[in-house]
Write a protein that holds these residues in place. Sequence first.
Motif, PDB file in Angstrom:
ATOM      1  N   ALA A   1       0.841  -1.206   0.000  1.00 51.42           N
ATOM      2  CA  ALA A   1       0.000   0.000   0.000  1.00 51.42           C
ATOM      3  C   ALA A   1       0.874   1.253   0.000  1.00 51.42           C
ATOM      4  N   TYR A   2       1.916   1.253   0.798  1.00 48.22           N
ATOM      5  CA  TYR A   2       2.853   2.384   0.883  1.00 48.22           C
ATOM      6  C   TYR A   2       3.541   2.583  -0.474  1.00 48.22           C
ATOM      7  N   TYR A   3       3.937   1.475  -1.088  1.00 50.66           N
ATOM      8  CA  TYR A   3       4.629   1.517  -2.382  1.00 50.66           C
ATOM      9  C   TYR A   3       3.736   2.128  -3.458  1.00 50.66           C
ATOM     10  N   GLU A   4       2.499   1.651  -3.536  1.00 53.50           N
ATOM     11  CA  GLU A   4       1.576   2.120  -4.589  1.00 53.50           C
ATOM     12  C   GLU A   4       1.261   3.600  -4.432  1.00 53.50           C
ATOM     13  N   LYS A   5       1.078   4.021  -3.192  1.00 52.90           N
ATOM     14  CA  LYS A   5       0.782   5.438  -2.924  1.00 52.90           C
ATOM     15  C   LYS A   5       1.949   6.322  -3.391  1.00 52.90           C
ATOM     16  N   THR A   6       3.157   5.905  -3.088  1.00 45.50           N
ATOM     17  CA  THR A   6       4.348   6.675  -3.458  1.00 45.50           C
ATOM     18  C   THR A   6       4.541   6.678  -4.979  1.00 45.50           C
ATOM     19  N   LYS A   7       4.344   5.511  -5.591  1.00 42.97           N
ATOM     20  CA  LYS A   7       4.514   5.400  -7.052  1.00 42.97           C
ATOM     21  C   LYS A   7       3.525   6.313  -7.783  1.00 42.97           C
ATOM     22  N   SER A   8       2.299   6.326  -7.330  1.00 44.87           N
ATOM     23  CA  SER A   8       1.275   7.153  -7.992  1.00 44.87           C
ATOM     24  C   SER A   8       1.655   8.627  -7.949  1.00 44.87           C
ATOM     25  N   ALA A   9       2.156   9.074  -6.801  1.00 46.91           N
ATOM     26  CA  ALA A   9       2.514  10.492  -6.655  1.00 46.91           C
ATOM     27  C   ALA A   9       3.621  10.868  -7.636  1.00 46.91           C
ATOM     28  N   TYR A  10       4.642  10.049  -7.750  1.00 48.91           N
ATOM     29  CA  TYR A  10       5.749  10.355  -8.667  1.00 48.91           C
ATOM     30  C   TYR A  10       5.326  10.201 -10.126  1.00 48.91           C
ATOM     31  N   ARG A  11       4.576   9.160 -10.395  1.00 47.43           N
ATOM     32  CA  ARG A  11       4.226   8.867 -11.790  1.00 47.43           C
ATOM     33  C   ARG A  11       3.394   9.991 -12.405  1.00 47.43           C
ATOM     34  N   ASN A  12       2.381  10.432 -11.687  1.00 50.67           N
ATOM     35  CA  ASN A  12       1.502  11.462 -12.237  1.00 50.67           C
ATOM     36  C   ASN A  12       2.284  12.725 -12.581  1.00 50.67           C
ATOM     37  N   ASP A  13       3.183  13.110 -11.691  1.00 50.02           N
ATOM     38  CA  ASP A  13       3.970  14.323 -11.899  1.00 50.02           C
ATOM     39  C   ASP A  13       4.923  14.158 -13.082  1.00 50.02           C
ATOM     40  N   LEU A  14       5.579  12.998 -13.166  1.00 48.94           N
ATOM     41  CA  LEU A  14       6.598  12.800 -14.206  1.00 48.94           C
ATOM     42  C   LEU A  14       5.984  12.584 -15.586  1.00 48.94           C
ATOM     43  N   LEU A  15       4.873  11.870 -15.651  1.00 43.11           N
ATOM     44  CA  LEU A  15       4.228  11.669 -16.951  1.00 43.11           C
ATOM     45  C   LEU A  15       3.708  13.009 -17.486  1.00 43.11           C
ATOM     46  N   GLN A  16       3.234  13.833 -16.564  1.00 44.19           N
ATOM     47  CA  GLN A  16       2.783  15.179 -16.955  1.00 44.19           C
ATOM     48  C   GLN A  16       3.963  15.972 -17.540  1.00 44.19           C
ATOM     49  N   SER A  17       5.146  15.845 -16.927  1.00 45.92           N
ATOM     50  CA  SER A  17       6.322  16.600 -17.391  1.00 45.92           C
ATOM     51  C   SER A  17       6.774  16.120 -18.770  1.00 45.92           C
ATOM     52  N   MET A  18       6.533  14.830 -19.077  1.00 51.44           N
ATOM     53  CA  MET A  18       6.882  14.320 -20.405  1.00 51.44           C
ATOM     54  C   MET A  18       5.967  14.959 -21.459  1.00 51.44           C
ATOM     55  N   ASP A  19       4.731  15.217 -21.061  1.00 53.97           N
ATOM     56  CA  ASP A  19       3.759  15.782 -21.999  1.00 53.97           C
ATOM     57  C   ASP A  19       3.951  17.282 -22.195  1.00 53.97           C
ATOM     58  N   ASP A  20       4.356  17.981 -21.133  1.00 55.11           N
ATOM     59  CA  ASP A  20       4.405  19.450 -21.263  1.00 55.11           C
ATOM     60  C   ASP A  20       5.812  19.996 -21.534  1.00 55.11           C
ATOM     61  N   GLY A  21       6.784  19.073 -21.746  1.00 45.83           N
ATOM     62  CA  GLY A  21       8.118  19.518 -22.158  1.00 45.83           C
ATOM     63  C   GLY A  21       9.050  19.929 -21.028  1.00 45.83           C
ATOM     64  N   THR A  22       8.632  19.700 -19.772  1.00 41.62           N
ATOM     65  CA  THR A  22       9.507  20.083 -18.648  1.00 41.62           C
ATOM     66  C   THR A  22      10.312  18.893 -18.112  1.00 41.62           C
ATOM     67  N   PHE A  23      10.277  17.789 -18.855  1.00 42.59           N
ATOM     68  CA  PHE A  23      10.896  16.549 -18.356  1.00 42.59           C
ATOM     69  C   PHE A  23      12.389  16.703 -18.064  1.00 42.59           C
ATOM     70  N   ALA A  24      13.103  17.446 -18.921  1.00 38.82           N
ATOM     71  CA  ALA A  24      14.555  17.600 -18.742  1.00 38.82           C
ATOM     72  C   ALA A  24      14.890  18.174 -17.368  1.00 38.82           C
ATOM     73  N   GLN A  25      14.010  19.027 -16.851  1.00 41.64           N
ATOM     74  CA  GLN A  25      14.265  19.643 -15.537  1.00 41.64           C
ATOM     75  C   GLN A  25      13.922  18.705 -14.378  1.00 41.64           C
ATOM     76  N   LYS A  26      13.295  17.572 -14.704  1.00 38.40           N
ATOM     77  CA  LYS A  26      12.808  16.684 -13.631  1.00 38.40           C
ATOM     78  C   LYS A  26      13.729  15.475 -13.400  1.00 38.40           C
ATOM     79  N   GLN A  27      14.915  15.461 -14.036  1.00 42.59           N
ATOM     80  CA  GLN A  27      15.782  14.278 -13.939  1.00 42.59           C
ATOM     81  C   GLN A  27      16.156  13.940 -12.486  1.00 42.59           C
ATOM     82  N   VAL A  28      16.520  14.958 -11.731  1.00 40.55           N
ATOM     83  CA  VAL A  28      16.927  14.725 -10.338  1.00 40.55           C
ATOM     84  C   VAL A  28      15.754  14.182  -9.538  1.00 40.55           C
TER      85      VAL A  28
END
Length: 249
Positions: free
Chosen positions: A28-55
């Motif tokens: 449960a802890y794993y899924e909650k954490t994964k969802s938070a990161y995934r939503n933010d990072l997939l959004q960055s791939m779509d809006d072109g800010t992905f390069a700034q999100k590497q760290v």
Amino acid sequence: RTKEQVAAELPPKTEQVIYCDMSEDQAAYYEKTKSAYRNDLLQSMDDGTFAQKQVQLLQGLTALRQLANHPVMIDNEYESDSGKFENVIHTLDNVFKGGHKVLVFSQFVKHLDIFKKHFEAENIPFAYLDGATRNRGEIVSEFQQNTDLKVFLISIKAGGVGLNLTQADYVFILDPWWNPAVEQQAIDRTHRIGQDKKVFIYKFIAKDTVEEKILALQNRKKSLASSLITTEESFFKSLSKDDIRDLLK
């Protein structure tokens, strides 16, 4: 002599992947954490800010890898269990009962600390080595010569090279490294000239986690991994956006 020439003279080695179910609370802890990161990072791939999100991406994947091991690594308040920890302890007990010596590698010192605390509570003698260890030679000699010392906890970054630990015939790799060449170096601490026993290597992988994806990536990127010992960052930079999407599925 080349590694291949030496290998022909060594006893056989067997590698096995042990898949571990996460505990209910851990999953449960794993899924909650994964969802938070995934939503933010997939959004960055779509809006072109992905390069700034590497760290941030590397931080997120590191957090998921730690959760796959034991949530207490990122949350001191966590009081529940870890499927992998239970699995490793059970397997260790069987190895000890057979009178064998075992090297236990993790890339996370915090992960080794969990096992240290367990061994101390159970009065199980152990050797320990990480990047801060100064008297490496003495610790290695003690492990090689003391028949009561059955387990050696080693940071894979600090102990992957330069150690001769042929008294051990079991190697536990607690978490997969991006670059399998680093794992191979760790295995070679015991599977080397002077080893007269068959060597057993167990790799512990938490099921349905980023660890399974890393195993698949290792296989896909074998040519990159064998060409040079890359740092985590440089191996990571070799990943495509599709690789990263897959890691966060």
